[in-house]
Motif scaffolding. Structure first.
Motif, PDB file in Angstrom:
ATOM      1  N   GLY A 199      14.823   8.486 -17.057  1.00 46.51           N
ATOM      2  CA  GLY A 199      14.300   7.995 -15.724  1.00 46.51           C
ATOM      3  C   GLY A 199      15.465   7.845 -14.573  1.00 46.51           C
ATOM      4  O   GLY A 199      16.661   8.343 -14.830  1.00 46.51           O
ATOM      5  N   LYS A 200      15.140   7.251 -13.674  1.00 49.12           N
ATOM      6  CA  LYS A 200      16.066   7.266 -12.448  1.00 49.12           C
ATOM      7  C   LYS A 200      16.117   5.760 -12.068  1.00 49.12           C
ATOM      8  O   LYS A 200      15.237   5.076 -11.961  1.00 49.12           O
ATOM      9  CB  LYS A 200      15.433   8.178 -11.361  1.00 49.12           C
ATOM     10  N   PHE A 201      17.394   5.364 -11.878  1.00 49.99           N
ATOM     11  CA  PHE A 201      17.619   3.882 -11.085  1.00 49.99           C
ATOM     12  C   PHE A 201      17.966   4.103  -9.854  1.00 49.99           C
ATOM     13  O   PHE A 201      18.835   4.921  -9.441  1.00 49.99           O
ATOM     14  CB  PHE A 201      18.544   3.416 -11.734  1.00 49.99           C
ATOM     15  N   CYS A 202      17.388   3.601  -8.797  1.00 49.53           N
ATOM     16  CA  CYS A 202      17.317   3.706  -7.481  1.00 49.53           C
ATOM     17  C   CYS A 202      17.476   2.401  -6.805  1.00 49.53           C
ATOM     18  O   CYS A 202      17.011   1.450  -7.189  1.00 49.53           O
ATOM     19  CB  CYS A 202      15.889   4.360  -6.506  1.00 49.53           C
ATOM     20  N   VAL A 203      18.667   2.614  -5.767  1.00 47.91           N
ATOM     21  CA  VAL A 203      18.861   1.321  -4.873  1.00 47.91           C
ATOM     22  C   VAL A 203      18.119   1.337  -3.495  1.00 47.91           C
ATOM     23  O   VAL A 203      18.035   2.254  -2.879  1.00 47.91           O
ATOM     24  CB  VAL A 203      20.327   1.379  -4.750  1.00 47.91           C
ATOM     25  N   LYS A 204      17.397   0.199  -3.298  1.00 41.15           N
ATOM     26  CA  LYS A 204      16.497   0.248  -2.281  1.00 41.15           C
ATOM     27  C   LYS A 204      16.996  -0.987  -1.589  1.00 41.15           C
ATOM     28  O   LYS A 204      17.458  -2.026  -2.108  1.00 41.15           O
ATOM     29  CB  LYS A 204      15.187  -0.139  -2.736  1.00 41.15           C
ATOM     30  N   GLU A 205      17.054  -1.113  -0.153  1.00 37.44           N
ATOM     31  CA  GLU A 205      17.177  -2.088   0.808  1.00 37.44           C
ATOM     32  C   GLU A 205      15.865  -2.868   1.198  1.00 37.44           C
ATOM     33  O   GLU A 205      14.905  -2.290   1.514  1.00 37.44           O
ATOM     34  CB  GLU A 205      17.813  -1.548   2.118  1.00 37.44           C
ATOM     35  N   LYS A 206      16.268  -4.036   0.907  1.00 37.78           N
ATOM     36  CA  LYS A 206      15.023  -5.321   1.410  1.00 37.78           C
ATOM     37  C   LYS A 206      15.213  -5.677   2.762  1.00 37.78           C
ATOM     38  O   LYS A 206      16.557  -6.056   3.114  1.00 37.78           O
ATOM     39  CB  LYS A 206      14.929  -6.129   0.432  1.00 37.78           C
ATOM     40  N   LYS A 207      14.356  -5.707   3.679  1.00 38.36           N
ATOM     41  CA  LYS A 207      14.716  -6.218   4.843  1.00 38.36           C
ATOM     42  C   LYS A 207      14.539  -7.690   4.777  1.00 38.36           C
ATOM     43  O   LYS A 207      14.096  -8.361   3.929  1.00 38.36           O
ATOM     44  CB  LYS A 207      13.545  -6.048   6.016  1.00 38.36           C
TER      45      LYS A 207
END
Length: 60
Positions: A16-24
C-alpha cells in the motif's frame, strides 16, 4: 519515517501507500467542558491499501 516527516508519500509495492495530508484549521469542542476552540492545522498520515492486498484480504 524520515520521508513521511519531510512530507513525502511512501509506497510499499504489493502492500500500500502511506500519504501525508494537510488538515486545515477548524472548530472543535472540548468533550468534557463543551468549550468551543480552534484546532491548529496539522499533518496526518493516511494509508491506502494496494489492490493486491485488498484482494487477498477479501479472499478473491
Amino acid at each position: 519515517k524520515r520521508r513521511l516527516e519531510d512530507g513525502e508519500d511512501v509506497l510499499i509495492s504489493g502492500f500500500g501507500k502511506f500519504c501525508v495530508k494537510e488538515k486545515k484549521v477548524r472548530k472543535g469542542r472540548n468533550p468534557s467542558t463543551g468549550e468551543v476552540m480552534m484546532l491548529d492545522k496539522r499533518r496526518v498520515v493516511t494509508f491506502k491499501c494496494s489492490g493486491k492486498l485488498k484482494k487477498k484480504i477479501n479472499g478473491k
